[in-house]
Design a protein around this motif. Structure first.
Motif, PDB file in Angstrom:
ATOM      1  N   LEU A   4       0.825  -1.199   0.000  1.00  0.00           N
ATOM      2  CA  LEU A   4       0.000   0.000   0.000  1.00  0.00           C
ATOM      3  C   LEU A   4       0.864   1.256   0.000  1.00  0.00           C
ATOM      4  N   GLU A   5       1.939   1.263   0.836  1.00  0.00           N
ATOM      5  CA  GLU A   5       2.834   2.413   0.861  1.00  0.00           C
ATOM      6  C   GLU A   5       3.514   2.606  -0.496  1.00  0.00           C
ATOM      7  N   ARG A   6       3.929   1.492  -1.111  1.00  0.00           N
ATOM      8  CA  ARG A   6       4.583   1.580  -2.418  1.00  0.00           C
ATOM      9  C   ARG A   6       3.596   2.119  -3.462  1.00  0.00           C
ATOM     10  N   ALA A   7       2.347   1.646  -3.416  1.00  0.00           N
ATOM     11  CA  ALA A   7       1.330   2.118  -4.361  1.00  0.00           C
ATOM     12  C   ALA A   7       1.059   3.604  -4.158  1.00  0.00           C
ATOM     13  N   THR A   8       1.002   4.028  -2.910  1.00  0.00           N
ATOM     14  CA  THR A   8       0.776   5.443  -2.618  1.00  0.00           C
ATOM     15  C   THR A   8       1.916   6.289  -3.157  1.00  0.00           C
ATOM     16  N   GLU A   9       3.167   5.824  -2.960  1.00  0.00           N
ATOM     17  CA  GLU A   9       4.315   6.570  -3.483  1.00  0.00           C
ATOM     18  C   GLU A   9       4.273   6.652  -5.008  1.00  0.00           C
ATOM     19  N   LEU A  10       3.891   5.537  -5.668  1.00  0.00           N
ATOM     20  CA  LEU A  10       3.799   5.554  -7.126  1.00  0.00           C
ATOM     21  C   LEU A  10       2.711   6.514  -7.572  1.00  0.00           C
ATOM     22  N   ASP A  11       1.563   6.489  -6.877  1.00  0.00           N
ATOM     23  CA  ASP A  11       0.486   7.417  -7.215  1.00  0.00           C
ATOM     24  C   ASP A  11       0.933   8.859  -6.991  1.00  0.00           C
ATOM     25  N   ASP A  12       1.593   9.105  -5.845  1.00  0.00           N
ATOM     26  CA  ASP A  12       2.083  10.445  -5.555  1.00  0.00           C
ATOM     27  C   ASP A  12       3.064  10.905  -6.632  1.00  0.00           C
ATOM     28  N   ALA A  13       3.951  10.010  -7.055  1.00  0.00           N
ATOM     29  CA  ALA A  13       4.942  10.375  -8.072  1.00  0.00           C
ATOM     30  C   ALA A  13       4.253  10.827  -9.355  1.00  0.00           C
ATOM     31  N   ALA A  14       3.192  10.119  -9.746  1.00  0.00           N
ATOM     32  CA  ALA A  14       2.464  10.488 -10.956  1.00  0.00           C
ATOM     33  C   ALA A  14       1.768  11.836 -10.783  1.00  0.00           C
ATOM     34  N   VAL A  15       1.166  12.046  -9.627  1.00  0.00           N
ATOM     35  CA  VAL A  15       0.465  13.305  -9.372  1.00  0.00           C
ATOM     36  C   VAL A  15       1.463  14.451  -9.285  1.00  0.00           C
ATOM     37  N   VAL A  16       2.600  14.230  -8.631  1.00  0.00           N
ATOM     38  CA  VAL A  16       3.622  15.268  -8.534  1.00  0.00           C
ATOM     39  C   VAL A  16       4.149  15.618  -9.928  1.00  0.00           C
ATOM     40  N   ALA A  17       4.366  14.618 -10.749  1.00  0.00           N
ATOM     41  CA  ALA A  17       4.840  14.876 -12.121  1.00  0.00           C
ATOM     42  C   ALA A  17       3.855  15.762 -12.879  1.00  0.00           C
ATOM     43  N   ARG A  18       2.573  15.477 -12.714  1.00  0.00           N
ATOM     44  CA  ARG A  18       1.555  16.306 -13.377  1.00  0.00           C
ATOM     45  C   ARG A  18       1.557  17.727 -12.813  1.00  0.00           C
TER      46      ARG A  18
END
Length: 197
Positions: A4-18
């Motif tokens: 879950l933490e890894r998924a959240t970080e991946l989601d955050d990375a995508a949102v931060v990139a945007r």
């Protein structure tokens, strides 16, 4: 790190990139997701009634600093580091001691059990803990707040406080030791007062 933490970080990375690309809606997603944690951190680190202002300033600084965000430890610890810095700035600017933190801890604690005897005992224990936290120096208090009241990992605490991970580990151990000593002294003194009657 959990899935879950890894998924959240991946989601955050995508949102931060945007958000870095200028997508304000993406930054609003980050704001919506992390404002509560940022506010809690500000309160527990001593911002008190100024917590909303600290969080607002931290969110603005985070947005302006997205180009410097490296993503090594996740967006949440990075944002909480900014909140911690803004809280320190608040303390410096208003020249207050850290007593504000302890009042905030009292306000953040859950309601005790409804039984009056349990309530009185719980309130007494909580007050002793708060009093002994007050005796710790600022850095000891900060590390205990991050690790145990905000439930941050050692790595996230290191980012939030701007310390090396080893410093977090050693300071946490020392701060817990000092807190235990203070609590034991308090318990001993309370026992002596009880025998004076």
């Amino acid at each position: 790190m959990s899935g879950l933490e890894r998924a959240t970080e991946l989601d955050d990375a995508a949102v931060v990139a945007r958000a870095r690309a200028g997508d304000l809606d993406a930054y609003e997603v980050l704001v919506a997701h992390y404002t509560a944690a940022a506010h809690r951190a500000a309160v527990l680190l001593g911002a008190g009634a100024d917590a909303d202002d600290v969080v607002q300033e931290a969110l603005v600084k985070a947005y302006r600093g997205l180009s410097r965000y490296r993503g090594e430890s996740g967006f949440r610890p990075w944002l909480l580091a900014i909140v911690a810095n803004e809280t320190r700035n608040l303390h410096r600017s208003r020249g207050r001691r850290d007593g504000v933190l302890l009042r905030a801890v009292r306000q953040e604690m859950p309601e005790p059990a409804p039984d009056p005897a349990d309530t009185a005992e719980a309130n007494e224990r909580r007050q002793r803990l708060v009093d002994q936290l007050r005796r710790l120096d600022r850095r000891d208090r900060e590390v205990l707040v991050c690790r145990y009241l905000l439930d941050l990992s050692e790595a996230a605490t290191a980012v939030a406080l701007g310390w090396p991970k080893g410093t977090v580990k050693s300071r946490t151990a020392r701060a817990l030791g000092r807190l235990r000593e203070h609590l034991a002294e308090d318990e001993h003194l309370a026992g002596e007062e009880g025998t004076d009657d």
